[in-house]
Design a protein around this motif. Structure first.
Motif, short mmCIF file in Angstrom:
data_model
loop_
_atom_site.label_atom_id
_atom_site.label_comp_id
_atom_site.label_asym_id
_atom_site.label_seq_id
_atom_site.Cartn_x
_atom_site.Cartn_y
_atom_site.Cartn_z
N PHE A 297 53.03 33.80 31.17
CA PHE A 297 51.85 33.39 31.92
C PHE A 297 50.68 33.33 30.94
O PHE A 297 50.73 33.90 29.85
N VAL A 298 49.65 32.59 31.35
CA VAL A 298 48.48 32.37 30.50
C VAL A 298 47.23 32.72 31.29
O VAL A 298 47.08 32.29 32.44
N ASP A 299 46.34 33.51 30.67
CA ASP A 299 45.03 33.72 31.26
C ASP A 299 43.98 33.11 30.34
O ASP A 299 44.08 33.19 29.12
N GLU A 300 43.00 32.45 30.96
CA GLU A 300 41.90 31.82 30.24
C GLU A 300 40.58 32.29 30.84
O GLU A 300 40.44 32.35 32.06
N ASN B 296 51.47 41.91 37.66
CA ASN B 296 50.65 42.53 38.70
C ASN B 296 49.27 42.85 38.12
O ASN B 296 49.14 43.76 37.30
N PRO B 297 48.23 42.12 38.53
CA PRO B 297 46.90 42.34 37.97
C PRO B 297 46.39 43.77 38.13
O PRO B 297 45.56 44.23 37.34
N SER B 298 46.89 44.50 39.11
CA SER B 298 46.45 45.88 39.30
C SER B 298 46.81 46.78 38.12
O SER B 298 46.21 47.83 37.92
N GLY C 298 46.02 40.96 44.67
CA GLY C 298 47.44 40.92 45.03
C GLY C 298 48.33 41.74 44.13
O GLY C 298 47.89 42.44 43.25
N GLU C 299 49.59 41.62 44.40
CA GLU C 299 50.58 42.35 43.62
C GLU C 299 51.24 41.49 42.57
O GLU C 299 51.96 41.99 41.72
N LYS C 300 51.04 40.20 42.64
CA LYS C 300 51.70 39.31 41.71
C LYS C 300 50.78 38.14 41.40
O LYS C 300 50.17 37.57 42.30
N MET C 301 50.67 37.79 40.14
CA MET C 301 49.78 36.70 39.78
C MET C 301 50.43 35.35 40.02
O MET C 301 51.64 35.23 40.12
N TYR C 302 49.57 34.34 40.10
CA TYR C 302 50.02 32.97 40.36
C TYR C 302 49.05 32.01 39.67
O TYR C 302 47.90 32.37 39.40
N ALA C 303 49.54 30.82 39.36
CA ALA C 303 48.70 29.81 38.72
C ALA C 303 47.54 29.48 39.64
O ALA C 303 47.72 29.28 40.85
N TRP D 140 58.54 41.92 34.09
CA TRP D 140 57.79 40.91 34.82
C TRP D 140 57.02 41.55 35.99
O TRP D 140 55.85 41.25 36.22
N ALA D 141 57.68 42.45 36.71
CA ALA D 141 57.03 43.10 37.85
C ALA D 141 55.78 43.86 37.41
O ALA D 141 54.75 43.83 38.09
#
Length: 151
Positions: free
Chosen positions: A81-84, A23-25, A45-50, A18-19
């Protein structure tokens, strides 16, 4: 519309998986260099969020740079998680990333739905080029993740 499914078991903890994946980076690390993938968001950031918007430049075909913008629409920590896509090279892009503890490691699953624009012409380009390129990207990810975490 295409539906693709990829899975990979990694010998790591759910926390470690998960870590890394949230993380988008880390997206650039698992994307082939020839894609010219660059995150251009001023803050990722270091962590994605809705609700998070992530902007990129990517060169998916013939080295032509395209702007791509995705939104992280759903996040259930340590599950999925979901990306659109909000704008970019596809008429439709919905990508689910799922994580399940299994056999002392983590089963990572990608469920991707996408559609290429331009109707019949787009469908032809998808069959001839795009689908192969998408599968190549996921094969690269599999290789890099195996090298980084083991298999």
């Amino acid at each position: 519309m295409r539906e693709l499914y990829f899975k990979q078991w990694l010998p790591i903890s759910l926390d470690e998986a998960w870590a890394f994946f949230s993380n988008p980076s880390n997206l650039k690390e698992i994307t082939p260099a020839q894609m010219g993938f660059v995150v251009t968001s001023s803050y990722h950031g270091e962590k994605m969020y809705a609700g998070q918007i992530i902007r990129y430049i990517v060169k998916p075909l013939f080295g032509i740079p395209l702007k791509w913008c995705t939104e992280i629409t759903h996040v259930v920590e340590k599950q999925y998680f979901v990306d659109e896509q909000r704008f970019g090279p596809y008429a439709f892009w919905h990508h689910q990333h799922r994580f399940t503890e299994q056999n002392g490691g983590v089963l990572m699953e990608d469920i991707l739905h996408y559609k290429v624009p331009f109707g019949i012409l787009g469908s032809l380009v998808d069959r001839m080029i795009v689908n192969r390129e998408v599968n190549t990207i996921f094969a690269y990810r599999r290789k890099i993740l195996s090298e980084r975490f083991g298999s």
